[in-house]
Design a protein around this motif. Structure first.
Motif, PDB file in Angstrom:
ATOM      1  N   TYR A   1       0.847  -1.197   0.000  1.00 57.90           N
ATOM      2  CA  TYR A   1       0.000   0.000   0.000  1.00 57.90           C
ATOM      3  C   TYR A   1       0.882   1.245   0.000  1.00 57.90           C
ATOM      4  N   GLY A   2       0.296   2.338  -0.433  1.00 56.84           N
ATOM      5  CA  GLY A   2       1.028   3.596  -0.458  1.00 56.84           C
ATOM      6  C   GLY A   2       0.081   4.772  -0.474  1.00 56.84           C
ATOM      7  N   LEU A   3       0.539   5.897   0.102  1.00 58.67           N
ATOM      8  CA  LEU A   3      -0.255   7.130   0.163  1.00 58.67           C
ATOM      9  C   LEU A   3       0.647   8.321  -0.132  1.00 58.67           C
ATOM     10  N   ILE A   4       0.119   9.313  -0.834  1.00 60.38           N
ATOM     11  CA  ILE A   4       0.786  10.592  -1.039  1.00 60.38           C
ATOM     12  C   ILE A   4      -0.223  11.693  -0.756  1.00 60.38           C
ATOM     13  N   ALA A   5       0.202  12.717  -0.021  1.00 61.61           N
ATOM     14  CA  ALA A   5      -0.634  13.898   0.218  1.00 61.61           C
ATOM     15  C   ALA A   5       0.242  15.126   0.112  1.00 61.61           C
ATOM     16  N   ALA A   6      -0.254  16.171  -0.538  1.00 57.83           N
ATOM     17  CA  ALA A   6       0.522  17.408  -0.704  1.00 57.83           C
ATOM     18  C   ALA A   6      -0.421  18.594  -0.655  1.00 57.83           C
ATOM     19  N   GLN A   7       0.057  19.696  -0.059  1.00 60.70           N
ATOM     20  CA  GLN A   7      -0.727  20.917   0.087  1.00 60.70           C
ATOM     21  C   GLN A   7       0.108  22.102  -0.376  1.00 60.70           C
ATOM     22  N   GLU A   8      -0.393  22.842  -1.365  1.00 66.59           N
ATOM     23  CA  GLU A   8       0.265  24.069  -1.791  1.00 66.59           C
ATOM     24  C   GLU A   8      -0.166  25.230  -0.918  1.00 66.59           C
ATOM     25  N   ALA A   9       0.645  26.286  -0.949  1.00 65.82           N
ATOM     26  CA  ALA A   9       0.414  27.431  -0.074  1.00 65.82           C
ATOM     27  C   ALA A   9      -0.606  28.395  -0.681  1.00 65.82           C
ATOM     28  N   ASP A  10      -1.094  29.312   0.157  1.00 62.64           N
ATOM     29  CA  ASP A  10      -1.947  30.435  -0.230  1.00 62.64           C
ATOM     30  C   ASP A  10      -3.355  29.968  -0.611  1.00 62.64           C
ATOM     31  N   ALA A  11      -4.231  30.971  -0.837  1.00 64.30           N
ATOM     32  CA  ALA A  11      -5.639  30.668  -1.091  1.00 64.30           C
ATOM     33  C   ALA A  11      -5.843  29.902  -2.385  1.00 64.30           C
ATOM     34  N   ALA A  12      -4.973  30.127  -3.377  1.00 61.90           N
ATOM     35  CA  ALA A  12      -5.101  29.426  -4.655  1.00 61.90           C
ATOM     36  C   ALA A  12      -4.402  28.077  -4.652  1.00 61.90           C
ATOM     37  N   GLY A  13      -3.818  27.725  -3.518  1.00 60.82           N
ATOM     38  CA  GLY A  13      -3.050  26.485  -3.459  1.00 60.82           C
ATOM     39  C   GLY A  13      -3.909  25.250  -3.668  1.00 60.82           C
ATOM     40  N   ARG A  14      -3.390  24.311  -4.435  1.00 65.03           N
ATOM     41  CA  ARG A  14      -4.090  23.065  -4.711  1.00 65.03           C
ATOM     42  C   ARG A  14      -3.768  22.023  -3.655  1.00 65.03           C
ATOM     43  N   ARG A  15      -4.631  21.031  -3.551  1.00 63.98           N
ATOM     44  CA  ARG A  15      -4.407  19.890  -2.671  1.00 63.98           C
ATOM     45  C   ARG A  15      -4.440  18.617  -3.512  1.00 63.98           C
ATOM     46  N   PHE A  16      -3.520  17.703  -3.176  1.00 67.20           N
ATOM     47  CA  PHE A  16      -3.372  16.480  -3.960  1.00 67.20           C
ATOM     48  C   PHE A  16      -3.374  15.268  -3.033  1.00 67.20           C
ATOM     49  N   GLY A  17      -3.965  14.184  -3.493  1.00 67.52           N
ATOM     50  CA  GLY A  17      -3.938  12.929  -2.753  1.00 67.52           C
ATOM     51  C   GLY A  17      -3.836  11.746  -3.698  1.00 67.52           C
ATOM     52  N   VAL A  18      -3.043  10.752  -3.290  1.00 68.72           N
ATOM     53  CA  VAL A  18      -2.874   9.528  -4.079  1.00 68.72           C
ATOM     54  C   VAL A  18      -2.920   8.348  -3.124  1.00 68.72           C
ATOM     55  N   ALA A  19      -3.631   7.306  -3.497  1.00 68.10           N
ATOM     56  CA  ALA A  19      -3.649   6.050  -2.737  1.00 68.10           C
ATOM     57  C   ALA A  19      -3.422   4.900  -3.710  1.00 68.10           C
ATOM     58  N   ARG A  20      -2.668   3.896  -3.241  1.00 66.42           N
ATOM     59  CA  ARG A  20      -2.308   2.773  -4.108  1.00 66.42           C
ATOM     60  C   ARG A  20      -2.324   1.482  -3.310  1.00 66.42           C
ATOM     61  N   LEU A  21      -2.930   0.425  -3.887  1.00 68.37           N
ATOM     62  CA  LEU A  21      -2.920  -0.921  -3.330  1.00 68.37           C
ATOM     63  C   LEU A  21      -2.487  -1.886  -4.421  1.00 68.37           C
ATOM     64  N   PHE A  22      -1.740  -2.904  -4.024  1.00 67.31           N
ATOM     65  CA  PHE A  22      -1.345  -3.942  -4.977  1.00 67.31           C
ATOM     66  C   PHE A  22      -1.201  -5.259  -4.227  1.00 67.31           C
ATOM     67  N   ARG A  23      -1.740  -6.318  -4.815  1.00 67.96           N
ATOM     68  CA  ARG A  23      -1.640  -7.644  -4.193  1.00 67.96           C
ATOM     69  C   ARG A  23      -1.123  -8.646  -5.206  1.00 67.96           C
ATOM     70  N   GLU A  24      -0.156  -9.432  -4.751  1.00 64.69           N
ATOM     71  CA  GLU A  24       0.412 -10.517  -5.543  1.00 64.69           C
ATOM     72  C   GLU A  24      -0.310 -11.809  -5.155  1.00 64.69           C
ATOM     73  N   PHE A  25      -0.897 -12.494  -6.144  1.00 68.68           N
ATOM     74  CA  PHE A  25      -1.687 -13.694  -5.886  1.00 68.68           C
ATOM     75  C   PHE A  25      -0.939 -14.981  -6.190  1.00 68.68           C
ATOM     76  N   GLY A  26       0.294 -14.897  -6.662  1.00 69.50           N
ATOM     77  CA  GLY A  26       1.028 -16.091  -7.040  1.00 69.50           C
ATOM     78  C   GLY A  26       0.737 -16.473  -8.483  1.00 69.50           C
ATOM     79  N   ALA A  27       1.521 -17.429  -8.974  1.00 70.58           N
ATOM     80  CA  ALA A  27       1.386 -17.889 -10.357  1.00 70.58           C
ATOM     81  C   ALA A  27       1.545 -16.744 -11.343  1.00 70.58           C
ATOM     82  N   GLY A  28       2.317 -15.717 -10.946  1.00 73.50           N
ATOM     83  CA  GLY A  28       2.588 -14.604 -11.841  1.00 73.50           C
ATOM     84  C   GLY A  28       1.476 -13.590 -11.972  1.00 73.50           C
ATOM     85  N   LEU A  29       0.425 -13.678 -11.134  1.00 68.00           N
ATOM     86  CA  LEU A  29      -0.724 -12.784 -11.247  1.00 68.00           C
ATOM     87  C   LEU A  29      -0.704 -11.730 -10.150  1.00 68.00           C
TER      88      LEU A  29
END
Length: 742
Positions: free
Chosen positions: A342-370
């Motif tokens: 699993y993984g998470l990213i969060a970022a906040q820009e400054a000032d009133a016009a600043g954007r906010r960003f978020g990323v979430a990631r999951l990955f599972r290995e099931f075996g047999a190359g899948l």
């Protein structure tokens, strides 16, 4: 010693675990510790560049030990006295012809992400994250150790790769299965020999690494990197002070946390000079340490050169028009639970016009190359009243040693001004290599017209249905007297439509390349581009029915001789309505000494039919000349000192312009209205001095100057334009930067 092809996991654990547990390897390149006698040994190297799989010119041996400090690697390279040695010192990740070795490891042995550690004979290094099988990203700078020892008839390399260098699953077990790769490149002939016989030129690479089982240890680190910069603007006469900190906490490979306050923007790195008249933006890489650390887990690419997480969006030009947005802070987390990462990213820009960003990631290995994964992104842009969400499900299946299947489903949702727009897309790709001579690739893509992941990603276009088939055949030249080592033939066919069923220009590309024993290479390429609709060029003002076009390309690259390597290439192609353009290019690399190298790139471009969009349905058709020159000088006057000079010049002159209008039928019609000539003249210069107090503490002194002049006027000759460019001064700054690791 265990032979390279006799890896029995149970035997390895029984023999290796007790002596490895107390191994103390001093990284000095000498291999004089007794523990190396207990290492795994790999000797079955074969030539993979070109992909002949023959015996290499000189013997190479690799060794690997698992120790509490990390994975220790040694590579012994036989190099007789009569064979040239090419050992230029370079900046980190700078690509230059050289004698070098690579060690690549996939810590989870699942064929998803691997890490490349390269050491040059000079002691310079390169490191990359490898994703999507063959995508090398050199923006990442890992925390590892290396040393080189040179003798009369050989040279050796030692590396120590800490357990904390990358996130990995199942860190609590006493052993782990990893996949490894070793190679050695001869600088004078560009011959690459490797174990195993994997090649990144064959569509799949990470999946073909060699799996072994080794003892596993846990390691924890806490690194704090404060930095401070003082900037003096020599035009405005004022200055600016900035300070920030990057924090990397890695209690184990199974959990790693990165954080940044007022992150380091890497002002010491200069982007390439670009003048872009196209409807698609230019892609730039990201060198900021926080955004490159552990980024491979979030690196999901799409066909048509797309990328779902494009970190240059964070801190880019502000929605309110500010040249760059300040970032208050950002956080990144990577971890695993069992077979799930699993993984998470969060970022906040400054000032009133600043954007906010978020990323979430999951990955599972099931075996047999899948393996199955999910990625979600969220972007809030308050100045525009816009919110964007993207969801992606991805699958990777290593069906066999010959077949690799990847696919992705993407959903987007954008809300702005009370309107919600949803889009979707999907793609699937199959790489099949039936034997060492043939490889094939089949790819199908569909993006609907509303798919939009550009708020945090990089997307060239929506509204795309594409089918692509590529095949490649490699012929090995067996005759010992032949100058050729191998020849390669490749055919690439693309059929493309937009979401409304209009045919986009399709392409058939035929390519032939030859590799010579001397290290020289020759490449020819012919492209046939069919007629079709260009629905991007007018920026939403109607499609243009583009005529068919042809392209011819040739390139000759010489081996390094007497410190000089040349690359000559030329492209003849059609553009506009019917005219041709010719783009010759010369690249010369001169190794003046091992501590001083110089690279020059130059070449004019002539076009008799350059078509660009002006506004609405109005286009301009011009005669054009582009002049380009770039100079890179690197000097290493001492072990801790680096001096770099980077200069770039690009001039575009357009004359004899004629106004054209785009009709409702998709055809361009001349209006007999002349358009004024114009010139775009751009120049950039950077002088950078770097002093290393230690491996992770450094001082930079940087002077940057440059500017761009875009005017309607009579064009002048290249020498006059170059003289004018030297006086451009939109920016003139002096920067002092200090970064230290605690």
């Amino acid at each position: 010693m265990l032979p390279a092809r006799a890896h029995c996991p149970a035997l390895l654990i029984a023999l290796a675990l007790p002596p490895h547990a107390g191994a103390q390897i001093r990284v000095d390149g000498r291999l004089d510790e007794p523990e190396w006698a207990q290492a795994l040994v790999f000797t079955d190297f074969r030539v993979t560049q070109p992909y002949t799989l023959t015996e290499p010119s000189h013997r190479t041996e690799a060794r690997l030990l698992s120790t509490p400090e990390g994975i220790s690697v040694a590579i012994v390279n036989e190099h007789p006295p009569g064979v040239p040695r090419l050992k230029p010192r370079t900046e980190r990740d700078q690509r230059r012809p050289s004698d070098r070795v690579n060690f690549i490891i996939d810590f989870d042995a699942d064929g998803r992400v691997a890490y490349d550690f390269a050491v040059l004979l000079s002691g310079s290094i390169q490191d990359d994250i490898i994703t999507n099988q063959t995508q090398f990203n050199s923006d990442w700078d890992g925390d590892w150790s290396w040393a080189v020892h040179e003798e009369e008839d050989r040279w050796t390399v030692e590396m120590l790769i800490p357990w904390s260098v990358a996130p990995m699953r199942n860190t609590h077990t006493p052993t782990r299965t990893v996949a490894v790769y070793f190679d050695r490149v001869l600088g004078h002939s560009d011959e690459r020999s490797a174990f195993p016989q994997a090649s990144f030129d064959r569509g799949r690479f990470v999946a073909d690494l060699h799996r072994i089982e080794i003892p596993q240890y846990r390691a924890a680190i806490l690194h704090v990197f404060p930095y401070a910069t003082v900037l003096h603007d020599r035009i405005a006469g004022d200055g600016d002070f900035k300070a920030g900190v990057d924090l990397f906490w890695k209690p184990s490979g199974g959990f790693q946390l990165s954080a940044t306050l007022n992150p380091d923007f890497g002002q010491v790195e200069a982007d390439e000079l670009v003048v872009n008249f196209d409807a698609i933006e230019t892609f730039f890489t990201d060198k900021r340490p926080f955004f490159t650390e552990n980024q491979g887990f979030f690196d999901l690419r799409t066909p048509d050169a797309g990328q779902l997480v494009y970190t240059r969006r964070i801190g880019a030009r502000g929605d309110d028009g500010a040249p760059a947005a300040d970032i208050d802070g950002a956080l990144k987390l990577n971890g695993s639970l069992g077979h799930t990462s699993y993984g998470l990213i969060a970022a906040q820009e400054a000032d009133a016009a600043g954007r906010r960003f978020g990323v979430a990631r999951l990955f599972r290995e099931f075996g047999a190359g899948l393996g199955l994964g999910w990625l979600g992104t969220w972007t809030d842009r308050p100045f525009l009243g816009r919110t964007a969400r993207v969801h992606s499900a991805d699958i990777g299946w290593h069906a066999s040693d010959k077949l690799l299947v990847n696919g992705q489903l993407i959903l987007s949702e954008v809300e702005q001004a009370g309107d919600t727009r949803r889009g979707h897309g999907a793609w699937v790709r199959m790489n099949w290599a039936p034997d060492a001579r043939w490889q094939h690739r089949l790819e199908a893509t569909h993006f609907d017209r509303h798919l939009d992941f550009n708020d945090l990603g990089f997307q060239r276009r929506a509204s795309l249905a594409e089918l692509r088939l590529a095949s490649e055949y490699l012929h090995r030249v067996a005759a010992p007297a032949s100058r050729l080592r191998s020849t390669r033939w490749r055919a690439d066919l693309q059929a493309r439509y937009n979401d409304e069923g209009d045919r986009l220009p399709g392409t058939l590309t035929l390519q032939h390349s030859s590799d010579f024993h001397s290290g020289a290479s020759l490449q020819f390429e012919a492209g046939l581009h069919g007629a079709g609709i260009d629905d991007l060029i007018s920026r939403g003002n109607g499609p243009w029915r583009r005529p068919a076009r042809q392209t011819l390309f040739a390139r000759w690259r010489t081996p390094v001789r007497n410190g000089l390597q040349l690359s000559l290439r030329g492209t003849l192609y059609q553009e506009g309505l019917a005219g041709y353009a010719f783009d010759p290019r010369l690249e010369a690399t001169w190794f003046v000494t091992d501590d001083l190298n110089l690279q020059l790139q130059t070449g004019p471009l002539w076009s008799r039919d350059w078509l660009i969009w002006r506004q609405d349905v109005e286009f301009g058709r011009y005669r054009r000349r582009n002049d380009f020159a770039a100079l890179n000088l690197n000097w290493f006057p001492g072990d801790r000192h680096e001096l770099r000079v980077k200069a770039q010049w690009l001039a575009v002159t357009a004359r004899d312009g004629e106004r054209h209008l785009l009709g409702d039928d998709g055809h361009l019609r001349a209006t007999a209205t002349p358009l004024p000539d114009f010139v775009v003249n751009s120049f950039g210069l950077q002088l950078r001095y770097r002093y290393q107090f230690s491996r992770w503490s450094e001082l930079y002194l940087v002077w940057s100057r440059g500017g761009t002049l875009d005017t309607e006027r009579d064009p002048r000759g290249p020498l006059d334009l170059f003289d004018e460019a030297l006086s451009l001064r939109d920016a003139d700054q002096f920067l002092v930067k200090f970064r230290h690791r605690f």
